[in-house]
Design a protein around this motif. Sequence first.
Motif, PDB file in Angstrom:
ATOM      1  N   GLN A  22       0.840  -1.191   0.000  1.00 48.46           N
ATOM      2  CA  GLN A  22       0.000   0.000   0.000  1.00 48.46           C
ATOM      3  C   GLN A  22       0.880   1.247   0.000  1.00 48.46           C
ATOM      4  N   GLY A  23       0.538   2.176  -0.885  1.00 45.69           N
ATOM      5  CA  GLY A  23       1.335   3.393  -0.997  1.00 45.69           C
ATOM      6  C   GLY A  23       2.477   3.281  -1.984  1.00 45.69           C
ATOM      7  N   HIS A  24       2.588   2.124  -2.650  1.00 44.91           N
ATOM      8  CA  HIS A  24       3.601   1.923  -3.683  1.00 44.91           C
ATOM      9  C   HIS A  24       2.957   2.101  -5.061  1.00 44.91           C
ATOM     10  N   PRO A  25       3.762   2.272  -6.119  1.00 44.44           N
ATOM     11  CA  PRO A  25       3.188   2.400  -7.464  1.00 44.44           C
ATOM     12  C   PRO A  25       2.262   1.239  -7.789  1.00 44.44           C
ATOM     13  N   GLY A  26       1.091   1.578  -8.315  1.00 42.94           N
ATOM     14  CA  GLY A  26       0.115   0.557  -8.646  1.00 42.94           C
ATOM     15  C   GLY A  26      -0.753   0.125  -7.483  1.00 42.94           C
ATOM     16  N   HIS A  27      -0.503   0.685  -6.295  1.00 46.98           N
ATOM     17  CA  HIS A  27      -1.259   0.305  -5.091  1.00 46.98           C
ATOM     18  C   HIS A  27      -1.656   1.557  -4.315  1.00 46.98           C
ATOM     19  N   LEU A  28      -2.098   2.587  -5.038  1.00 49.75           N
ATOM     20  CA  LEU A  28      -2.451   3.854  -4.413  1.00 49.75           C
ATOM     21  C   LEU A  28      -3.956   4.029  -4.345  1.00 49.75           C
ATOM     22  N   THR A  29      -4.410   4.597  -3.248  1.00 50.62           N
ATOM     23  CA  THR A  29      -5.812   5.003  -3.153  1.00 50.62           C
ATOM     24  C   THR A  29      -5.995   6.284  -3.963  1.00 50.62           C
ATOM     25  N   ASP A  63      11.855   8.899 -10.307  1.00 48.68           N
ATOM     26  CA  ASP A  63      10.695   8.075 -10.635  1.00 48.68           C
ATOM     27  C   ASP A  63       9.680   8.098  -9.495  1.00 48.68           C
ATOM     28  N   ASP A  64       8.493   7.596  -9.793  1.00 48.36           N
ATOM     29  CA  ASP A  64       7.414   7.657  -8.811  1.00 48.36           C
ATOM     30  C   ASP A  64       7.724   6.845  -7.553  1.00 48.36           C
ATOM     31  N   SER A  65       8.417   5.719  -7.696  1.00 43.44           N
ATOM     32  CA  SER A  65       8.689   4.904  -6.519  1.00 43.44           C
ATOM     33  C   SER A  65       9.573   5.640  -5.520  1.00 43.44           C
ATOM     34  N   THR A  66      10.480   6.488  -6.023  1.00 42.06           N
ATOM     35  CA  THR A  66      11.310   7.304  -5.140  1.00 42.06           C
ATOM     36  C   THR A  66      10.477   8.374  -4.454  1.00 42.06           C
ATOM     37  N   LEU A  67       9.661   9.081  -5.229  1.00 39.96           N
ATOM     38  CA  LEU A  67       8.827  10.138  -4.643  1.00 39.96           C
ATOM     39  C   LEU A  67       7.872   9.555  -3.602  1.00 39.96           C
ATOM     40  N   LEU A  68       7.356   8.366  -3.874  1.00 42.50           N
ATOM     41  CA  LEU A  68       6.406   7.755  -2.940  1.00 42.50           C
ATOM     42  C   LEU A  68       7.070   7.330  -1.639  1.00 42.50           C
ATOM     43  N   ARG A  69       8.357   7.036  -1.662  1.00 41.81           N
ATOM     44  CA  ARG A  69       9.042   6.728  -0.397  1.00 41.81           C
ATOM     45  C   ARG A  69       8.979   7.934   0.547  1.00 41.81           C
ATOM     46  N   PHE A  70       9.171   9.116  -0.003  1.00 41.28           N
ATOM     47  CA  PHE A  70       9.115  10.318   0.826  1.00 41.28           C
ATOM     48  C   PHE A  70       7.685  10.604   1.277  1.00 41.28           C
ATOM     49  N   LEU A  71       6.723  10.347   0.418  1.00 44.19           N
ATOM     50  CA  LEU A  71       5.333  10.550   0.811  1.00 44.19           C
ATOM     51  C   LEU A  71       4.913   9.566   1.895  1.00 44.19           C
ATOM     52  N   ARG A  72       5.292   8.300   1.764  1.00 44.27           N
ATOM     53  CA  ARG A  72       4.937   7.328   2.806  1.00 44.27           C
ATOM     54  C   ARG A  72       5.577   7.700   4.137  1.00 44.27           C
ATOM     55  N   ALA A  73       6.807   8.205   4.078  1.00 51.08           N
ATOM     56  CA  ALA A  73       7.498   8.592   5.310  1.00 51.08           C
ATOM     57  C   ALA A  73       6.792   9.735   6.018  1.00 51.08           C
ATOM     58  N   PHE A  76       1.772  10.774   3.562  1.00 50.64           N
ATOM     59  CA  PHE A  76       1.125  11.336   2.386  1.00 50.64           C
ATOM     60  C   PHE A  76       0.658  12.778   2.597  1.00 50.64           C
ATOM     61  N   VAL A  77       1.401  13.515   3.385  1.00 46.16           N
ATOM     62  CA  VAL A  77       1.175  14.960   3.517  1.00 46.16           C
ATOM     63  C   VAL A  77       2.207  15.641   2.619  1.00 46.16           C
ATOM     64  N   PRO A  78       1.806  16.148   1.444  1.00 42.35           N
ATOM     65  CA  PRO A  78       2.769  16.665   0.466  1.00 42.35           C
ATOM     66  C   PRO A  78       3.712  17.731   1.011  1.00 42.35           C
ATOM     67  N   ALA A  79       3.204  18.648   1.823  1.00 43.96           N
ATOM     68  CA  ALA A  79       4.058  19.729   2.338  1.00 43.96           C
ATOM     69  C   ALA A  79       5.182  19.172   3.217  1.00 43.96           C
ATOM     70  N   LYS A  80       4.864  18.159   4.030  1.00 43.99           N
ATOM     71  CA  LYS A  80       5.888  17.565   4.892  1.00 43.99           C
ATOM     72  C   LYS A  80       6.885  16.748   4.067  1.00 43.99           C
ATOM     73  N   ALA A  81       6.383  16.063   3.038  1.00 47.91           N
ATOM     74  CA  ALA A  81       7.277  15.309   2.158  1.00 47.91           C
ATOM     75  C   ALA A  81       8.200  16.257   1.402  1.00 47.91           C
ATOM     76  N   LEU A  82       7.678  17.404   0.995  1.00 46.12           N
ATOM     77  CA  LEU A  82       8.508  18.405   0.320  1.00 46.12           C
ATOM     78  C   LEU A  82       9.657  18.851   1.203  1.00 46.12           C
TER      79      LEU A  82
END
Length: 357
Positions: A22-29, A63-73, A76-82
């Motif tokens: 969950q939260g990986h490419p292809g497994h997003l809500t 790539d998306d898998s890299t960006l999603l690692r930061f979002l999962r960490a 999924f709050v974009p401002a905090k991931a930024l």
Amino acid sequence: MPSISLRRKSEDSQQSMDRSLQGHPGHLTTEQEKALMEFKRLLIDAGLYSPGCPEDQKRPSHDDSTLLRFLRARRFVPAKALKQFSDEEKWRKDNDVDELYKYIDVEEFEETKKFYPTWIGRRDKQGWPIYVYKLNRLPEIMDQWNSFTPEQRFRRMVVLYELMTRLMFGLCSSLPNPSYPTPITGTASIIDLEGVSFSLMWGLRNHLQQASELANQNYPETLGVVFVVNAPSFFGTVWGWAKGWFDEATRRKIHILSKSSENTLQEYIDKENIPKEYGGDLDWTFPEEPNLDEPAKRALASIGGGPPRGPYVWWEGEAKRPNEVEDVTLEYPTESGSIDERSKGVATNGIPVGAAA
């Protein structure tokens, strides 16, 4: 110390795998998809991400898998991931990480492996690379370790994290695994504490904390699961101060096993890929060279079909030296407003930018 039972049972292992993806490419809500789009927008506005252009055959910078690692960490709050992503990119620039990995001496690189968790050449049931770390081997080399300057220790930690994200994840993503086509972005680790004294653990606390903080801040969401085996009776005391290095989500991935825990490991790892000393069939012990299976040997045919020596990246389906890959130039605004060009040849997870996402 009483064992901590694992929640996952063999009969619902597939459900557990689905949860771990969950939260990986292809497994997003739907909400996670929106968060990823917003994160990309924020990164573009900050000059930290280039989406690429398929018509011009220009790759995205990440790539998306890299960006999603930061979002999962950052839940999924974009401002905090930024904020974390921006800090990580500044850290890479300040420490010249790309150049360090590209030009580090091969012998220094190989020598570094005996001080840290080592890839055994195999993967768990989900396709994650398996690492093993035996702390009781460290007293044999502590004099050498203590002779390193803080800068040398830092260099050695960084290049091994780079090897993990820039080679291992791409390599393992290309091998047969039930997660395909979702990229591999995590590890399975066995930490062996047999024969470890309290004084050794106490002496290593600063080093272990530094390594944990480096991973949490700059290589987020790369820890898939950790098994602590042969824990001594005093480990409860050690865990009392060590668990503060990790957030709650990471702590849930760490499992302390009793000595009769062979069946637990086999829920996660096929017996043929577990070293014999942990109840498996694999001839391997720390810190030997990886014992590659046939698929890994075929995937590494371009470098002789054996374990890679020195720094490599996974690029367009094969292992290559970092200076052999195509560069993707990304423009970063500096504090003065001028443009600083940086090369981003491969994504942080070692999969060519623009690949499987």
